[in-house]
Design a protein around this motif. Sequence first.
Motif, PDB file in Angstrom:
ATOM      1  N   SER A 136       0.838  -1.204   0.000  1.00  0.00           N
ATOM      2  CA  SER A 136       0.000   0.000   0.000  1.00  0.00           C
ATOM      3  C   SER A 136       0.867   1.244   0.000  1.00  0.00           C
ATOM      4  N   SER A 137       0.257   2.342  -0.439  1.00  0.00           N
ATOM      5  CA  SER A 137       1.003   3.604  -0.491  1.00  0.00           C
ATOM      6  C   SER A 137       0.039   4.782  -0.481  1.00  0.00           C
ATOM      7  N   ASP A 138       0.570   5.930  -0.117  1.00  0.00           N
ATOM      8  CA  ASP A 138      -0.200   7.175  -0.182  1.00  0.00           C
ATOM      9  C   ASP A 138       0.793   8.334  -0.227  1.00  0.00           C
ATOM     10  N   LEU A 139       0.353   9.452  -0.802  1.00  0.00           N
ATOM     11  CA  LEU A 139       1.189  10.647  -0.856  1.00  0.00           C
ATOM     12  C   LEU A 139       1.349  11.298   0.516  1.00  0.00           C
ATOM     13  N   LEU A 140       0.406  11.029   1.414  1.00  0.00           N
ATOM     14  CA  LEU A 140       0.436  11.675   2.733  1.00  0.00           C
ATOM     15  C   LEU A 140       1.292  10.875   3.704  1.00  0.00           C
ATOM     16  N   TYR A 141       2.130  11.603   4.465  1.00  0.00           N
ATOM     17  CA  TYR A 141       3.002  10.904   5.407  1.00  0.00           C
ATOM     18  C   TYR A 141       2.205  10.331   6.588  1.00  0.00           C
ATOM     19  N   PHE A 142       1.161  11.033   7.020  1.00  0.00           N
ATOM     20  CA  PHE A 142       0.429  10.491   8.178  1.00  0.00           C
ATOM     21  C   PHE A 142      -0.305   9.207   7.791  1.00  0.00           C
ATOM     22  N   SER A 143      -0.645   9.086   6.513  1.00  0.00           N
ATOM     23  CA  SER A 143      -1.237   7.831   6.038  1.00  0.00           C
ATOM     24  C   SER A 143      -0.182   6.720   6.123  1.00  0.00           C
ATOM     25  N   TYR A 144       1.055   7.068   5.755  1.00  0.00           N
ATOM     26  CA  TYR A 144       2.157   6.092   5.845  1.00  0.00           C
ATOM     27  C   TYR A 144       2.321   5.604   7.291  1.00  0.00           C
ATOM     28  N   VAL A 145       2.194   6.535   8.236  1.00  0.00           N
ATOM     29  CA  VAL A 145       2.292   6.169   9.655  1.00  0.00           C
ATOM     30  C   VAL A 145       1.212   5.134   9.997  1.00  0.00           C
ATOM     31  N   ASN A 200      -6.513  19.495   3.543  1.00  0.00           N
ATOM     32  CA  ASN A 200      -7.594  19.139   4.468  1.00  0.00           C
ATOM     33  C   ASN A 200      -7.090  18.456   5.741  1.00  0.00           C
ATOM     34  N   TYR A 201      -5.863  17.945   5.676  1.00  0.00           N
ATOM     35  CA  TYR A 201      -5.333  17.201   6.829  1.00  0.00           C
ATOM     36  C   TYR A 201      -3.959  17.740   7.240  1.00  0.00           C
ATOM     37  N   HIS A 202      -3.705  19.045   6.996  1.00  0.00           N
ATOM     38  CA  HIS A 202      -2.342  19.582   7.154  1.00  0.00           C
ATOM     39  C   HIS A 202      -1.806  19.424   8.574  1.00  0.00           C
ATOM     40  N   ILE A 203      -2.679  19.512   9.582  1.00  0.00           N
ATOM     41  CA  ILE A 203      -2.156  19.428  10.965  1.00  0.00           C
ATOM     42  C   ILE A 203      -1.766  17.988  11.313  1.00  0.00           C
ATOM     43  N   LEU A 204      -2.511  17.022  10.796  1.00  0.00           N
ATOM     44  CA  LEU A 204      -2.119  15.620  11.043  1.00  0.00           C
ATOM     45  C   LEU A 204      -0.765  15.341  10.385  1.00  0.00           C
ATOM     46  N   GLU A 205      -0.568  15.944   9.213  1.00  0.00           N
ATOM     47  CA  GLU A 205       0.701  15.765   8.509  1.00  0.00           C
ATOM     48  C   GLU A 205       1.855  16.346   9.347  1.00  0.00           C
ATOM     49  N   THR A 206       1.602  17.519   9.918  1.00  0.00           N
ATOM     50  CA  THR A 206       2.647  18.178  10.719  1.00  0.00           C
ATOM     51  C   THR A 206       2.907  17.420  12.019  1.00  0.00           C
ATOM     52  N   ILE A 207       1.859  16.890  12.625  1.00  0.00           N
ATOM     53  CA  ILE A 207       2.082  16.104  13.853  1.00  0.00           C
ATOM     54  C   ILE A 207       2.869  14.835  13.503  1.00  0.00           C
ATOM     55  N   VAL A 227       4.705  -1.184   2.732  1.00  0.00           N
ATOM     56  CA  VAL A 227       3.975   0.091   2.662  1.00  0.00           C
ATOM     57  C   VAL A 227       4.908   1.223   2.242  1.00  0.00           C
ATOM     58  N   PHE A 228       4.338   2.220   1.570  1.00  0.00           N
ATOM     59  CA  PHE A 228       5.146   3.292   0.989  1.00  0.00           C
ATOM     60  C   PHE A 228       4.484   4.660   1.153  1.00  0.00           C
ATOM     61  N   ASN A 229       5.333   5.689   1.010  1.00  0.00           N
ATOM     62  CA  ASN A 229       4.845   7.072   1.067  1.00  0.00           C
ATOM     63  C   ASN A 229       5.313   7.759  -0.221  1.00  0.00           C
ATOM     64  N   GLN A 230       4.690   7.387  -1.312  1.00  0.00           N
ATOM     65  CA  GLN A 230       5.054   7.961  -2.611  1.00  0.00           C
ATOM     66  C   GLN A 230       3.884   7.762  -3.556  1.00  0.00           C
ATOM     67  N   SER A 231       4.004   8.354  -4.764  1.00  0.00           N
ATOM     68  CA  SER A 231       2.935   8.143  -5.719  1.00  0.00           C
ATOM     69  C   SER A 231       2.898   6.660  -6.080  1.00  0.00           C
ATOM     70  N   SER A 232       1.732   6.075  -6.004  1.00  0.00           N
ATOM     71  CA  SER A 232       1.606   4.636  -6.261  1.00  0.00           C
ATOM     72  C   SER A 232       1.926   4.284  -7.704  1.00  0.00           C
ATOM     73  N   LEU A 233       1.834   5.266  -8.577  1.00  0.00           N
ATOM     74  CA  LEU A 233       2.166   4.963  -9.985  1.00  0.00           C
ATOM     75  C   LEU A 233       3.614   4.499 -10.110  1.00  0.00           C
ATOM     76  N   GLU A 234       4.462   4.991  -9.198  1.00  0.00           N
ATOM     77  CA  GLU A 234       5.878   4.604  -9.245  1.00  0.00           C
ATOM     78  C   GLU A 234       6.092   3.154  -8.810  1.00  0.00           C
ATOM     79  N   LEU A 235       5.061   2.532  -8.253  1.00  0.00           N
ATOM     80  CA  LEU A 235       5.218   1.161  -7.739  1.00  0.00           C
ATOM     81  C   LEU A 235       4.603   0.116  -8.665  1.00  0.00           C
ATOM     82  N   LEU A 236       4.075   0.589  -9.802  1.00  0.00           N
ATOM     83  CA  LEU A 236       3.313  -0.322 -10.667  1.00  0.00           C
ATOM     84  C   LEU A 236       4.103  -1.541 -11.117  1.00  0.00           C
TER      85      LEU A 236
END
Length: 364
Positions: A51-60, A241-248, A210-219
């Motif tokens: 799995s992957s997402d551009l958001l770091y808090f999602s990676y967490v 929309n989630y900037h504070i979660l990203e910063t935390i 799991v990754f924190n990057q554009s998923s297209l790069e993992l195809l």
Amino acid sequence: MRFIGNKERLVDWIYSAIQKNNIEGEIFFDFFSGTANVGKFFKEKGYQIISSDLLYFSYVLQKAYLCNNDTPKFKKLIPTLDIRSSLLVADNYMLIIEYLNSIPVVDGFIYANYAPSATKHLEQPRMYFIDDNAKKIDAIRIKIEDWKSNDLIGENEYFLLLACLIESVPFFANILGVFSAFKKDWDKRALKPFLLKPIKIFQDCHEHFVFNQSSLELLENYPYDIIYLDPPYNQRQYAPNYHILETIAKYDSPTIKGVVGMRNYDNQKSNFCNKTKALNDLELICKSKNYKYILLSYNCEGIMPQNSILEIMQKYGDVKIEEYDYPRYKSNNNGRSKYKKFIKEQLYILTNTTYDKQVQPTSL
Ligand SMILES: C[S@@+](CC[C@H](N)C(=O)[O-])C[C@H]1O[C@@H](n2cnc3c(N)ncnc32)[C@H](O)[C@@H]1O
């Protein structure tokens, strides 16, 4: 977690569509992971997850829910802390949560920028958190980093504790669902004293990636059986929309701007928030030979029109659409009343007829 497009309430339906259509396979790519709820669900069903997402808090969240296959024991950390195991606390994980809930508050980045007392010099002081809760979030975040820097916790333990913090914060934030604005009066939820809550770990024997990057790069990286696509449906980017979660999650003291103290998110913009770019990227994904099935969650209000999606998918295999009437509450009468509206949630199922076993990466 409240998250736009969260599929928590749809995963059972997606799974039944997989069964109904005899979609077989073990390796499941959660291409737009967000809360990691989809990956978590399919992990519990016995799949191996990428799995992957551009958001770091999602990676967490992905690291915590998918890469922990057992509850960590915190063996190095426990002896260094002045805590006596209370009879009521069942295990080391709960002891650490209790300990973090009891540490003294600290004036850190969150307090300095998102609480009213520290931002009273601004025309509109920021009211994301009451002062003490902001300081508590800082204290817990700093302590977790401190433990990691001093090698007292391992990677799995680190991400588990961070995920507990990320999951807990929205319950004390003075917002209407997303962090792109704060309320100008205090919501009851924001006035309660902050409490860190544990997250649940599912035990399992697969190794997940799991990754924190554009998923297209993992195809091309893995031999996927199922690629599950749940892209943004409209022009609204997720990062602001989630900037504070990203910063935390990052705790990187970013330069912030404007009334809400927004961090820069230029490198987290998704092509799926633009119709032309979304269709281009969809074609790139379908074109990859490296999957057996693509499942695309979308709905009738999304920016990619159904005929364009079908036109692209049908070039690469057989396509079927499953539909589900999904209730959504809308406000009318200036927000005084809510009415239920049904939207058609769709699952496009593409069976790749160009799948070629010969060219697949063979190992994970
Ligand atoms: C609709 S949400 C996914 C929700 C998720 N299925 C859940 O249940 O929480 C879309 C997600 O895609 C992410 N995203 C957008 N473009 C991306 C890309 N190219 N690669 C990886 N993630 C992307 C966004 O950051 C956002 O978290």
